[in-house]
Design an enzyme around this catalytic site. Structure first.
Site, PDB file in Angstrom:
ATOM      1  N   GLY A   1      -8.072   6.137   2.198  1.00  0.00           N
ATOM      2  CA  GLY A   1      -6.839   5.403   1.961  1.00  0.00           C
ATOM      3  C   GLY A   1      -6.854   4.881   0.532  1.00  0.00           C
ATOM      4  O   GLY A   1      -7.888   4.417   0.047  1.00  0.00           O
ATOM      5  N   CYS A   2      -5.717   4.966  -0.128  1.00  0.00           N
ATOM      6  CA  CYS A   2      -5.717   4.665  -1.571  1.00  0.00           C
ATOM      7  C   CYS A   2      -6.043   3.199  -1.840  1.00  0.00           C
ATOM      8  O   CYS A   2      -6.835   2.881  -2.728  1.00  0.00           O
ATOM      9  CB  CYS A   2      -4.390   5.065  -2.205  1.00  0.00           C
TER      10      CYS A   2
END
Lengths: 344, 344, 344, 344
Positions: free
Chosen positions: D145-146
């Site tokens: 996940g960024c």
């Protein structure tokens, strides 16, 4: 005496801006707000910036709900206003922010919109030639298209004075995406608009073209009115910066050209011509009902260049509607409106 | 064999972009970077995004420092390149990103720039008629003005094919503020640009106008070339979206018009004509050396409308410079350049 | 009876916003506007959005020019207000938008500002505990730091009610660049800010930290008040979105926490607590004198999270100044101010 | 030898970025691109910036279409990857940009996502402790996940070295809307985001929280890992600027703290620690696979403050995926990736 008001389409951008301005208007009472799919929800859920209207609940948009008000604003998608016209026959004043009652020509309607043609109403741009007179005592008013009124205000003085040639107009507009409404379309997503300039409706297809042509003919254009019109979405929530150019008419002087605009708007509070060499920015009219006009005569190109800044939601839509309402109701025209923008 | 390179003006936007592209170029070695007031500081202090060049220190911009490289890039304010010309006589290849060597006409130079006129160099837009041939083996190259090359590429095919009338061109450009350089001016402050569209150089004063005229004459324009040119700063760091229009020449068909552009750029990797009905966005060319062109024929307005998207710092400046360098050095033209933009 | 007003620093952002609000204020007359290097120029040259003030000319900022008004606003760079204090001894009401009269502690002043310490004036945030009382009848008022008052309003209710622990506050703010003033600095250029989030004053150096500490001590903080404070410039002209968190005090319930904020601001028109699960956006307060507060209790993290949106130029500066002026002059507190933002 | 690649979700933002990077990767051949509702359309209709991939047509996302490639990228909404796992059993390498295979704890999955839990895959952040080793020879990789990887990279060195206390982490992130995907939601419209800072998932509900906790436990956190996590949408298409703070562990010196980060990333090309007093901007990593970290020790607040800039679509997603692919395939880790951002 205070007028009671209903606003339909109150969950959208145009409806929200009408409400923002009405909330500051001393002569109206916002009694009813309506929406379609959001009926039953608090207005503030859709317009969280309208803190003074926290008490209002969205009702369904029906003729029954809209009936019984002194003024009804319709801020609905194209083609939906018409269906309320009959039902609202008893309404003293109806103001449509949609396109249904703007065009006088059924042919133009067919070519650019299609579907049922509706009778034209008084056009809500008082500063155009004859515009204010048509609004005095009006009971049905069509607020203008934001891009259309911006270009029409830009060029009408030159057309009326015969100092420009309306047969080869070119207008290119930088516009903010709020003009497209609160529509769920991929090309209106923030990630698509941020950091980018995005043209649309290129090549003569934009629906505001016949509206400009109609306004310039009304302003006295003789012969053809031809307009190359290109809007470009740019990364600002609001605003229109229209660069409109037309050939210089034969034999006119620079002073005659500048005079045409300065005289046309000399007494207008909401349309102001800047001094020579000055040009407006959209930030200068943010939230204001002001159109600012800068004018250049480019002899090398043989064109008059008019750069006009407008807040599409105010002078382009909601402010025009309320200014027109003020005229129709016999109130001071500037009631509830400001000339000062919110900048920077 | 790798070429050694020096880049002056390395602390600015154009210089930084030249370096960004050179850093990805397999056939060059960035040996020297120079600046004026920042000499002695690390490059990274001014270009914190150029992580692969952390080892470089800015040296003073003097002929001595710039001498001895295979390629010298000048990314200086206009009027400053000229003074290095003589001193760099022995340099095998000099590429100027400034304006000093773009114009062939001393009169045009006087009218729009003033000061000492310098001899014109090979013009760094290979896709213009004759452009590539002039760059083969060139030793002195003038990179184009970003707005100028965008409009020239937009209209040259139509001029060359005789399908448009160049005597009444209108171009309006949405441009990002990086094109104005890293200049400390109030009108370039973020608070002034954010949320606003700001016109400048309205009415025929922009210095790129004679450069466009020169390119269109070179493309074969007969008779007058007249251009109404209006740039508008919009809130995006980079990018030019140029809407350029010209009257349709008498008697040409829509197919002839479209053919003019499609054939002109059929084999060009970096100038691409989109299919009918499609128009480009600046985000699509961010960071890329690509000019994307959309074309419409508006018979009602009697105008061809060309919408072109370019990254002003790449295809408009640094990419054009490096593409030209590749040609001059006999390298494959696309070396170190990409056609793909960084979007969204 | 109308009060005569002078505004110094009228060419800047804070001064411009004071004027925008005063122009809509029914109880004041803007008699004098002053600036430093721009004296002699029309106000509109620097504030082109203030269309209703086209008649005003900037005068030099001197005690003589500022004397003789009922109210004097000082919107000057830090350290410059102090020099006018003595000279303006006869002025009935002076309101300083700068920092010179905000801090009560000479040590804090030395640590964060340095230079001559000036006596503290009544602090212009009426919604803080004791804030309004101090402003009634005040003759000298210090408008708050925009970031400081935003964080102080965010946390004061929890501190006053003892439901949060003020010894480990963390605040991170997204702020628009207008808060930095109209300063010619490279890091404030549009090309630097557009498309980017830029932190500054990281690690405890921001000058608003002692101002927050002072406000929270005044609100009843016991023991240490420690604040990790990080502002981040983001690409919006105006606005502050402050995310402020503090540990939950031992043994308090979620309801007690929410009650602290809801009761503190129950009767405040300009500070509004949103319902549970709702959080504000800065667009919702653009141009408004409103602070909108969203509150969450995160038991997993053991922290109260307060998200507050403010327009830095209005509730953060100019609106706070005018709200305070209204109180000092005995006018209705909301005179000339709006709670509704300009959105979208 | 070139690897054949298929990319699903190719019409979205993550899929588009994977393709942009793969197009510049010398060791892969993009053979197949798939989408759901847009199958049959040209890729370029959805990714107009990918000019070099104009020849590709979107195929339906089915196991049959995805089968037979050396590498399959899944860029699907979370919850959809799982269904392909069984069907793609024969695929040599599958890389999931979605969340389905990130979490090791079924309880955390239930609490934050719900639905079927899928087995965890090798986690695509090589710079975390143990991260690279897990990716060597991996056949199933979960891209991070960024937001999660940005915060994990920010704090892992301090956790691993024991110089911060992980029981009271506070992270506030300024994020661009591309991270939310190409979703038709009102709150992602340009008019809602432009000029505004908009918080979301406030109070401990964001799905990246358990992913951060998992990474910090893997980095050696002892005792509780508690995270207050607040993301704020700001008006930039891409980018994450994460401000992460944690209490200073007892008895450690400033030098020990800085050493922890500098040593952890001393040999990492894609995670760079800036010198003392320097902090990164998101523009500096636009389009790059770089995480830039600035570090401050705030003794007055007793907190370490880590400010990290990442391009959410590159180092946050697609770049991490390709960097991980390179490791898994035994290629040089930086193949096809750049450290240089596109700025300004």
């Amino acid at each position: 005496m205070t007028s009671s008001v209903a606003v339909s389409g109150a969950s959208g951008y145009a409806g929200g801006e009408i409400l923002r301005l009405l909330a500051a208007h001393p002569e109206v009472e916002i009694r009813t707000v309506t929406a379609h799919s959001s009926a039953g929800e608090p207005l503030i859920a859709h317009q969280p910036h309208l803190r003074s209207l926290r008490h209002l609940t969205l009702q369904p948009t029906t003729p029954e709900v809209l009936a019984g008000h002194d003024v009804v604003f319709l801020a609905l998608p194209h083609g939906q206003s018409g269906q309320y016209t009959d039902a609202l026959q008893d309404a003293p004043l109806v103001i449509d922010a949609g396109a249904d009652h703007r065009l006088t020509s059924p042919d133009a309607w067919d070519a650019f919109y299609g579907g049922t043609f509706h009778e034209p109403w008084a056009y809500g741009v008082p500063e155009l030639p004859g515009g204010r007179a048509a609004l005095v005592g009006a009971t049905r008013i069509a607020a203008p298209g934001c891009n259309a009124s911006t270009v029409s205000l830009s060029l009408a003085p030159g057309v009326a004075a015969g100092v420009i040639d309306s047969s080869d107009i070119v207008a290119v507009l930088a516009v903010g995406p709020s003009g497209a409404g609160k529509s769920l379309k991929t090309n209106l997503l923030a990630a698509e608009i941020l950091g980018s300039a995005n043209p649309y409706a290129v090549g003569g297809t934009h629906r505001h073209i016949p509206e400009i042509r109609q306004a310039l003919v009304a302003a006295g254009a003789t012969g053809d009115v031809r307009i190359s019109f290109t809007p470009v979405l740019v990364p600002m929530a609001r605003g229109i910066l229209a660069t409109s150019t037309a050939p210089i008419a034969n034999g006119v002087t620079d002073a005659q050209i500048r005079d045409a605009w300065e005289q046309a708007y000399a007494d207008e509070p909401f349309v102001q011509v800047l001094p020579e060499g000055h040009f407006p920015r959209t930030a200068d009219v943010l939230g204001a009902n002001t159109a600012l006009i800068g004018l250049a005569v480019d002899r090398a190109a043989n064109r008059v260049v008019v750069v006009t800044a407008v807040d599409n939601l105010v002078k382009g839509t909601a402010g025009a509607a309320i200014q027109s309402m003020n005229i129709a109701l016999g109130l001071p025209e500037a009631t509830g409106l400001t000339v000062n923008g919110v900048a920077p």
